[in-house]
Structures are given as C-alpha cells and as structure tokens.
Motif scaffolding. Structure first.
Motif, PDB file in Angstrom:
ATOM      1  N   SER A  37      20.461  -2.226  -2.847  1.00 34.07           N
ATOM      2  CA  SER A  37      19.189  -1.682  -3.301  1.00 34.07           C
ATOM      3  C   SER A  37      18.070  -1.992  -2.311  1.00 34.07           C
ATOM      4  N   GLN A  38      17.127  -1.088  -2.216  1.00 33.18           N
ATOM      5  CA  GLN A  38      15.944  -1.277  -1.370  1.00 33.18           C
ATOM      6  C   GLN A  38      15.208  -2.563  -1.724  1.00 33.18           C
ATOM      7  N   GLY A  39      15.246  -2.962  -2.970  1.00 39.02           N
ATOM      8  CA  GLY A  39      14.554  -4.163  -3.412  1.00 39.02           C
ATOM      9  C   GLY A  39      15.045  -5.447  -2.774  1.00 39.02           C
ATOM     10  N   LEU A  40      16.240  -5.437  -2.208  1.00 35.31           N
ATOM     11  CA  LEU A  40      16.782  -6.623  -1.542  1.00 35.31           C
ATOM     12  C   LEU A  40      16.318  -6.749  -0.091  1.00 35.31           C
ATOM     13  N   ILE A  41      15.712  -5.708   0.445  1.00 34.14           N
ATOM     14  CA  ILE A  41      15.341  -5.709   1.864  1.00 34.14           C
ATOM     15  C   ILE A  41      14.007  -6.410   2.062  1.00 34.14           C
ATOM     16  N   ALA A  42      14.015  -7.444   2.888  1.00 36.09           N
ATOM     17  CA  ALA A  42      12.791  -8.182   3.198  1.00 36.09           C
ATOM     18  C   ALA A  42      12.082  -7.575   4.394  1.00 36.09           C
ATOM     19  N   SER A  43      12.850  -7.191   5.427  1.00 34.22           N
ATOM     20  CA  SER A  43      12.242  -6.642   6.631  1.00 34.22           C
ATOM     21  C   SER A  43      13.285  -5.959   7.499  1.00 34.22           C
ATOM     22  N   ILE A  44      12.771  -5.223   8.470  1.00 34.81           N
ATOM     23  CA  ILE A  44      13.611  -4.597   9.489  1.00 34.81           C
ATOM     24  C   ILE A  44      13.115  -5.124  10.822  1.00 34.81           C
ATOM     25  N   GLU A  45      14.004  -5.783  11.551  1.00 35.22           N
ATOM     26  CA  GLU A  45      13.630  -6.403  12.819  1.00 35.22           C
ATOM     27  C   GLU A  45      14.623  -5.988  13.890  1.00 35.22           C
ATOM     28  N   GLY A  46      14.168  -5.193  14.837  1.00 34.02           N
ATOM     29  CA  GLY A  46      15.068  -4.730  15.896  1.00 34.02           C
ATOM     30  C   GLY A  46      16.188  -3.913  15.305  1.00 34.02           C
ATOM     31  N   ASN A  47      17.429  -4.360  15.530  1.00 33.36           N
ATOM     32  CA  ASN A  47      18.602  -3.651  15.021  1.00 33.36           C
ATOM     33  C   ASN A  47      19.188  -4.347  13.794  1.00 33.36           C
ATOM     34  N   GLN A  48      18.342  -5.087  13.074  1.00 36.86           N
ATOM     35  CA  GLN A  48      18.808  -5.824  11.902  1.00 36.86           C
ATOM     36  C   GLN A  48      17.976  -5.506  10.663  1.00 36.86           C
ATOM     37  N   VAL A  49      18.693  -5.383   9.556  1.00 38.41           N
ATOM     38  CA  VAL A  49      18.059  -5.282   8.246  1.00 38.41           C
ATOM     39  C   VAL A  49      18.190  -6.670   7.637  1.00 38.41           C
ATOM     40  N   ARG A  50      17.055  -7.324   7.399  1.00 34.75           N
ATOM     41  CA  ARG A  50      17.054  -8.680   6.825  1.00 34.75           C
ATOM     42  C   ARG A  50      16.811  -8.584   5.326  1.00 34.75           C
ATOM     43  N   LEU A  51      17.637  -9.290   4.583  1.00 32.20           N
ATOM     44  CA  LEU A  51      17.528  -9.294   3.133  1.00 32.20           C
ATOM     45  C   LEU A  51      16.707 -10.479   2.646  1.00 32.20           C
ATOM     46  N   SER A  52      16.193 -10.381   1.438  1.00 34.79           N
ATOM     47  CA  SER A  52      15.422 -11.470   0.852  1.00 34.79           C
ATOM     48  C   SER A  52      16.326 -12.510   0.199  1.00 34.79           C
ATOM     49  N   THR A  87      13.092   4.855   6.236  1.00 32.96           N
ATOM     50  CA  THR A  87      13.313   5.764   7.365  1.00 32.96           C
ATOM     51  C   THR A  87      13.474   4.993   8.683  1.00 32.96           C
ATOM     52  N   GLN A  88      13.145   3.701   8.675  1.00 35.76           N
ATOM     53  CA  GLN A  88      13.318   2.867   9.866  1.00 35.76           C
ATOM     54  C   GLN A  88      14.750   2.342  10.003  1.00 35.76           C
ATOM     55  N   ILE A  89      15.564   2.554   8.985  1.00 34.19           N
ATOM     56  CA  ILE A  89      16.942   2.051   8.992  1.00 34.19           C
ATOM     57  C   ILE A  89      17.856   3.124   9.566  1.00 34.19           C
ATOM     58  N   ASN A  90      18.668   2.717  10.536  1.00 34.89           N
ATOM     59  CA  ASN A  90      19.577   3.636  11.216  1.00 34.89           C
ATOM     60  C   ASN A  90      21.028   3.200  11.054  1.00 34.89           C
ATOM     61  N   GLU A  91      21.921   4.145  11.262  1.00 35.08           N
ATOM     62  CA  GLU A  91      23.357   3.897  11.236  1.00 35.08           C
ATOM     63  C   GLU A  91      23.715   2.769  12.204  1.00 35.08           C
ATOM     64  N   HIS A  92      24.634   1.931  11.788  1.00 33.88           N
ATOM     65  CA  HIS A  92      25.189   0.825  12.575  1.00 33.88           C
ATOM     66  C   HIS A  92      24.265  -0.380  12.725  1.00 33.88           C
ATOM     67  N   MET A  93      23.126  -0.401  12.021  1.00 30.90           N
ATOM     68  CA  MET A  93      22.285  -1.594  12.047  1.00 30.90           C
ATOM     69  C   MET A  93      23.022  -2.707  11.302  1.00 30.90           C
ATOM     70  N   GLU A  94      22.819  -3.931  11.747  1.00 30.20           N
ATOM     71  CA  GLU A  94      23.429  -5.089  11.109  1.00 30.20           C
ATOM     72  C   GLU A  94      22.607  -5.484   9.886  1.00 30.20           C
ATOM     73  N   ILE A  95      23.286  -5.842   8.800  1.00 32.59           N
ATOM     74  CA  ILE A  95      22.632  -6.320   7.586  1.00 32.59           C
ATOM     75  C   ILE A  95      22.896  -7.819   7.513  1.00 32.59           C
ATOM     76  N   ILE A  96      21.807  -8.604   7.466  1.00 32.47           N
ATOM     77  CA  ILE A  96      21.964 -10.053   7.400  1.00 32.47           C
ATOM     78  C   ILE A  96      21.168 -10.615   6.233  1.00 32.47           C
ATOM     79  N   GLY A  97      21.682 -11.710   5.686  1.00 32.28           N
ATOM     80  CA  GLY A  97      21.016 -12.374   4.584  1.00 32.28           C
ATOM     81  C   GLY A  97      19.841 -13.200   5.068  1.00 32.28           C
ATOM     82  N   ALA A  98      19.095 -13.731   4.128  1.00 34.43           N
ATOM     83  CA  ALA A  98      17.948 -14.582   4.451  1.00 34.43           C
ATOM     84  C   ALA A  98      18.380 -15.835   5.203  1.00 34.43           C
TER      85      ALA A  98
END
Length: 89
Positions: free
Chosen positions: A50-65, A5-16
């Motif tokens: 998949s949700q399982g790839l998400i390590a964290s949410i930081e600011g406007n970024q979704v960081r993957l594991s 629920t912390q993930i919003n439209e237009h957030m950037e997705i970045i790898g580890a």
C-alpha cells in the motif's frame, strides 16, 4: 503522501531498517506491485504494498516507514486481502 509517479520498474524496496524487501514490478492504483520473485512461497503470483507504507523515494530506492519484517505482514494479494487471510492450497 508520496507521489507514486516517481516510482519506476525495478526500483529496490527497502524497509526502514535498510533491509531489502523486494523490487518494484509497477504501480497499480495506489499500490506497488512487487515482482513475483519477491513473493517467497507465493512465487506464482504478485504481492502488493500500500502507498501508506511508503516513507520516501530516494534515488533508485523506495523506502518504507516499517521495517522489512513488519512490512511483510502488510503485503497484500491482488484483491487487496491480507496474505494472512488466505488459506494455503
């Protein structure tokens, strides 16, 4: 596990590795639906992570594991199947 629920439209997705992988279109169930523009040669439809790839949410970024290159291998089609399982048209 990350609260989707912390993930919003237009957030950037970045790898580890800090490399841009895509942009969030929206969350559907337990997956992130990426914008069509991030689907590369499959640009006529959305890809999912998949949700399982998400390590964290930081600011406007979704960081993957996983690194961006590795995460590409885990992208899914709408039906949940792996991209590698699909035959080219």
């Amino acid at each position: 596990m990350v609260d989707l629920t912390q993930i919003n439209e237009h957030m950037e997705i970045i790898g580890a590795d800090g490399v841009h992988l895509g942009t969030v279109d929206k969350v559907e169930g337990d997956r992130i639906k990426m914008t069509k523009a991030d689907s590369g040669s499959h640009g006529d439809h959305h890809h999912y992570l998949s949700q399982g790839l998400i390590a964290s949410i930081e600011g406007n970024q979704v960081r993957l594991s996983a690194t961006s290159a590795s995460a590409l291998l885990f992208e899914e089609e709408e039906d949940g199947g792996a991209l590698a399982d699909k035959n080219p048209d």
